[in-house]
Scaffold this motif. Sequence first.
Motif, PDB file in Angstrom:
ATOM      1  N   TYR A 186     105.156 -39.860  47.023  1.00 21.01           N
ATOM      2  CA  TYR A 186     106.337 -39.175  47.559  1.00 21.01           C
ATOM      3  C   TYR A 186     106.567 -39.593  49.006  1.00 21.01           C
ATOM      4  O   TYR A 186     105.632 -39.636  49.820  1.00 21.01           O
ATOM      5  N   LEU A 187     107.839 -39.866  49.338  1.00 20.35           N
ATOM      6  CA  LEU A 187     108.220 -40.321  50.665  1.00 20.35           C
ATOM      7  C   LEU A 187     109.482 -39.587  51.111  1.00 20.35           C
ATOM      8  O   LEU A 187     110.462 -39.515  50.374  1.00 20.35           O
ATOM      9  N   SER A 188     109.456 -39.013  52.317  1.00 23.62           N
ATOM     10  CA  SER A 188     110.650 -38.386  52.902  1.00 23.62           C
ATOM     11  C   SER A 188     111.277 -39.348  53.899  1.00 23.62           C
ATOM     12  O   SER A 188     110.575 -40.139  54.541  1.00 23.62           O
ATOM     13  N   SER A 189     112.601 -39.275  54.014  1.00 26.06           N
ATOM     14  CA  SER A 189     113.278 -40.139  54.977  1.00 26.06           C
ATOM     15  C   SER A 189     114.316 -39.346  55.765  1.00 26.06           C
ATOM     16  O   SER A 189     114.879 -38.371  55.277  1.00 26.06           O
ATOM     17  N   GLY A 190     114.533 -39.796  57.016  1.00 27.64           N
ATOM     18  CA  GLY A 190     115.539 -39.160  57.866  1.00 27.64           C
ATOM     19  C   GLY A 190     115.036 -38.995  59.286  1.00 27.64           C
ATOM     20  O   GLY A 190     113.901 -38.548  59.513  1.00 27.64           O
ATOM     21  N   ASP A 191     115.879 -39.339  60.262  1.00 29.74           N
ATOM     22  CA  ASP A 191     115.509 -39.195  61.670  1.00 29.74           C
ATOM     23  C   ASP A 191     115.283 -37.739  62.060  1.00 29.74           C
ATOM     24  O   ASP A 191     114.560 -37.455  63.014  1.00 29.74           O
ATOM     25  N   GLU A 192     115.922 -36.833  61.324  1.00 25.62           N
ATOM     26  CA  GLU A 192     115.846 -35.412  61.669  1.00 25.62           C
ATOM     27  C   GLU A 192     114.655 -34.708  61.031  1.00 25.62           C
ATOM     28  O   GLU A 192     114.360 -33.553  61.359  1.00 25.62           O
ATOM     29  N   ILE A 193     113.947 -35.378  60.135  1.00 26.00           N
ATOM     30  CA  ILE A 193     112.852 -34.748  59.392  1.00 26.00           C
ATOM     31  C   ILE A 193     111.547 -34.865  60.182  1.00 26.00           C
ATOM     32  O   ILE A 193     111.187 -35.941  60.664  1.00 26.00           O
ATOM     33  N   VAL A 194     110.833 -33.740  60.317  1.00 26.69           N
ATOM     34  CA  VAL A 194     109.542 -33.717  61.010  1.00 26.69           C
ATOM     35  C   VAL A 194     108.522 -33.029  60.114  1.00 26.69           C
ATOM     36  O   VAL A 194     108.885 -32.295  59.186  1.00 26.69           O
ATOM     37  N   THR A 198     105.062 -28.771  62.252  1.00 33.29           N
ATOM     38  CA  THR A 198     105.660 -28.749  63.593  1.00 33.29           C
ATOM     39  C   THR A 198     105.950 -27.311  64.003  1.00 33.29           C
ATOM     40  O   THR A 198     106.715 -26.602  63.347  1.00 33.29           O
ATOM     41  N   GLU A 199     105.351 -26.883  65.113  1.00 34.86           N
ATOM     42  CA  GLU A 199     105.468 -25.475  65.521  1.00 34.86           C
ATOM     43  C   GLU A 199     106.828 -25.164  66.108  1.00 34.86           C
ATOM     44  O   GLU A 199     107.451 -24.159  65.787  1.00 34.86           O
ATOM     45  N   THR A 200     107.318 -26.022  67.017  1.00 36.56           N
ATOM     46  CA  THR A 200     108.600 -25.785  67.676  1.00 36.56           C
ATOM     47  C   THR A 200     109.539 -26.949  67.393  1.00 36.56           C
ATOM     48  O   THR A 200     109.212 -28.109  67.661  1.00 36.56           O
ATOM     49  N   LEU A 201     110.699 -26.629  66.854  1.00 31.52           N
ATOM     50  CA  LEU A 201     111.667 -27.663  66.502  1.00 31.52           C
ATOM     51  C   LEU A 201     112.589 -27.966  67.666  1.00 31.52           C
ATOM     52  O   LEU A 201     113.052 -27.060  68.366  1.00 31.52           O
ATOM     53  N   ALA A 202     112.861 -29.237  67.862  1.00 35.48           N
ATOM     54  CA  ALA A 202     113.921 -29.633  68.785  1.00 35.48           C
ATOM     55  C   ALA A 202     115.256 -29.434  68.082  1.00 35.48           C
ATOM     56  O   ALA A 202     115.328 -29.296  66.859  1.00 35.48           O
ATOM     57  N   VAL A 203     116.327 -29.409  68.875  1.00 32.33           N
ATOM     58  CA  VAL A 203     117.651 -29.213  68.294  1.00 32.33           C
ATOM     59  C   VAL A 203     117.946 -30.327  67.289  1.00 32.33           C
ATOM     60  O   VAL A 203     117.772 -31.512  67.586  1.00 32.33           O
ATOM     61  N   GLY A 204     118.346 -29.916  66.079  1.00 35.31           N
ATOM     62  CA  GLY A 204     118.700 -30.883  65.044  1.00 35.31           C
ATOM     63  C   GLY A 204     117.554 -31.282  64.131  1.00 35.31           C
ATOM     64  O   GLY A 204     117.782 -31.956  63.130  1.00 35.31           O
ATOM     65  N   GLN A 205     116.337 -30.876  64.451  1.00 31.73           N
ATOM     66  CA  GLN A 205     115.202 -31.237  63.611  1.00 31.73           C
ATOM     67  C   GLN A 205     115.048 -30.277  62.425  1.00 31.73           C
ATOM     68  O   GLN A 205     115.411 -29.109  62.509  1.00 31.73           O
ATOM     69  N   ARG A 207     112.108 -29.223  59.308  1.00 31.19           N
ATOM     70  CA  ARG A 207     110.757 -29.406  58.773  1.00 31.19           C
ATOM     71  C   ARG A 207     110.833 -29.954  57.343  1.00 31.19           C
ATOM     72  O   ARG A 207     111.680 -29.557  56.555  1.00 31.19           O
ATOM     73  N   ASP A 208     109.904 -30.831  57.025  1.00 32.33           N
ATOM     74  CA  ASP A 208     109.855 -31.453  55.693  1.00 32.33           C
ATOM     75  C   ASP A 208     109.177 -30.507  54.702  1.00 32.33           C
ATOM     76  O   ASP A 208     107.951 -30.416  54.659  1.00 32.33           O
ATOM     77  N   ASN A 222     100.653 -31.949  35.785  1.00 34.62           N
ATOM     78  CA  ASN A 222      99.408 -32.717  35.726  1.00 34.62           C
ATOM     79  C   ASN A 222      99.592 -34.137  36.241  1.00 34.62           C
ATOM     80  O   ASN A 222      99.011 -35.099  35.729  1.00 34.62           O
ATOM     81  N   VAL A 223     100.395 -34.274  37.296  1.00 31.71           N
ATOM     82  CA  VAL A 223     100.609 -35.567  37.945  1.00 31.71           C
ATOM     83  C   VAL A 223      99.956 -35.536  39.322  1.00 31.71           C
ATOM     84  O   VAL A 223     100.164 -34.597  40.093  1.00 31.71           O
ATOM     85  N   GLU A 224      99.169 -36.537  39.618  1.00 29.05           N
ATOM     86  CA  GLU A 224      98.569 -36.653  40.955  1.00 29.05           C
ATOM     87  C   GLU A 224      99.621 -37.180  41.926  1.00 29.05           C
ATOM     88  O   GLU A 224     100.369 -38.109  41.598  1.00 29.05           O
ATOM     89  N   VAL A 225      99.695 -36.590  43.117  1.00 33.95           N
ATOM     90  CA  VAL A 225     100.728 -36.975  44.078  1.00 33.95           C
ATOM     91  C   VAL A 225     100.088 -37.540  45.344  1.00 33.95           C
ATOM     92  O   VAL A 225      99.166 -36.941  45.915  1.00 33.95           O
ATOM     93  N   VAL A 226     100.578 -38.694  45.770  1.00 34.84           N
ATOM     94  CA  VAL A 226     100.169 -39.303  47.029  1.00 34.84           C
ATOM     95  C   VAL A 226     101.311 -39.125  48.019  1.00 34.84           C
ATOM     96  O   VAL A 226     102.440 -39.584  47.766  1.00 34.84           O
ATOM     97  N   TYR A 227     101.044 -38.451  49.137  1.00 29.53           N
ATOM     98  CA  TYR A 227     102.093 -38.195  50.127  1.00 29.53           C
ATOM     99  C   TYR A 227     102.179 -39.381  51.081  1.00 29.53           C
ATOM    100  O   TYR A 227     101.202 -39.736  51.744  1.00 29.53           O
ATOM    101  N   GLY A 228     103.357 -39.980  51.143  1.00 25.09           N
ATOM    102  CA  GLY A 228     103.540 -41.172  51.973  1.00 25.09           C
ATOM    103  C   GLY A 228     104.083 -40.890  53.356  1.00 25.09           C
ATOM    104  O   GLY A 228     104.310 -41.826  54.134  1.00 25.09           O
ATOM    105  N   GLY A 229     104.326 -39.612  53.668  1.00 19.79           N
ATOM    106  CA  GLY A 229     104.802 -39.263  55.000  1.00 19.79           C
ATOM    107  C   GLY A 229     106.310 -39.322  55.145  1.00 19.79           C
ATOM    108  O   GLY A 229     107.059 -39.270  54.168  1.00 19.79           O
TER     109      GLY A 229
END
Length: 410
Positions: A186-194, A198-205, A207-208, A222-229
């Motif tokens: 699994y892979l998330s994409s986007g400049d706004e995704i953190v 993340t404890e404190t979000l900047a404006v526009g951010q 959380r994934d 029953n599927v194993e998931v590898v997190y790609g960040g």
Amino acid sequence: MQFFKVKTVEETFALIDEMIPATQQTEVRELSEALHYILAEPVTAKENVPGFDRSTVDGYAVRAKDTYGSSESMPGFLNVAGEVKMGEVPDVKVGLGQAVYVPTGGMLPAGSDSVIMIEHCEDVDGLLNTYKQIAPGENVIRAGEDIREGEILLEKGMKLRAQELGALASLGITHVTVFRKIKAGYLSSGDEIVPYQTETLAVGQIRDINGLTIAGLASDWNVEVVYGGIVRDDYEEFSQNARELYEQVDCLIMSGGSSVGAKDYTTEVIQSLGEPGVFVHGISIKPGKPTILAVAGGKPVIGLPGHPASAMIIFKLFGERILKKLSGEHLVPKPGHIFAKITKNIPSSPGRSDYIRVRLEEKDGEWWAEPIIGKSGLITTLVKSDGIVEISSEKEGVSQGEYVPVILSR
């Protein structure tokens, strides 16, 4: 290839069934470690279950015809000829006018054809008073009535639930051949995704949360998931991370970047992974229209919308089918539904399938589906919902009190 020519829900299911390959890799697992795995070959019963005629109640083994005419007001009378002990072969037979005590699960003695429940008779110093007449075969399970020797007990492609494991154990089977567990990246994409930590979000951010929700659903299957960040909206970075993750897994899942915006590179990245590439780019569905499905080098690739609510609905509808097909599981034509009455009118646009989140409530012995009002991107609508109502593309909505199909999410 021309992209973003939307498919209907029905066309998408058909394409998944046609395009997604089933794994051929198998392994042998001990029965106690095979829960939720998929059988890679059918299982044939090698013996009868039960292996002998047995009683389903505590009572007395009798010939049914000896009880005919018995009632509370005019009981019958039988001589008690002995008893059956658990785990032992009876050393007594039931003859004319006789009865033998037998516990639940005990072997039926020769000569008997039924068992009268202990509640319907009374042993008075060896004379059994019968207060009810019974039929031949009553309160008895015959040898092989549950599982018969030589029959196919479980078919190839069946998911091994607790009940299937129990059936296999009853036959003394200790190991099964199953398809190996599928691994998805699994892979998330986007400049706004953190990261969600993340404890404190900047404006526009933002959380994934998709990395947790999508992985959680896949784990349920029953599927194993590898997190790609998380990757930024940069083609080179996106492409490199996707390629590295793709090489490690059987299926690649990405969220975000599946619409037609200038910085959405998902389609280009997927096409670069291998042939034949994208076979669905957009589905006539709300929410979740900007969905991408592909096969690259024999591996499924799923491009989900970025909105958590849309991503979960799309993944439940189509991702589950893709992963189950890939896992070798035998598939039903469409996802299972229950039917419930809708509590209010819901309009819909013809030509597009709508999926409405609902809360289920039982009233007067019937299920009612209460629509959860909220914009499609709201996360709380997922938390509050028990399922989603399907309004098919040929309908212009549903009316209050109408039965509607509900895909359960709990």
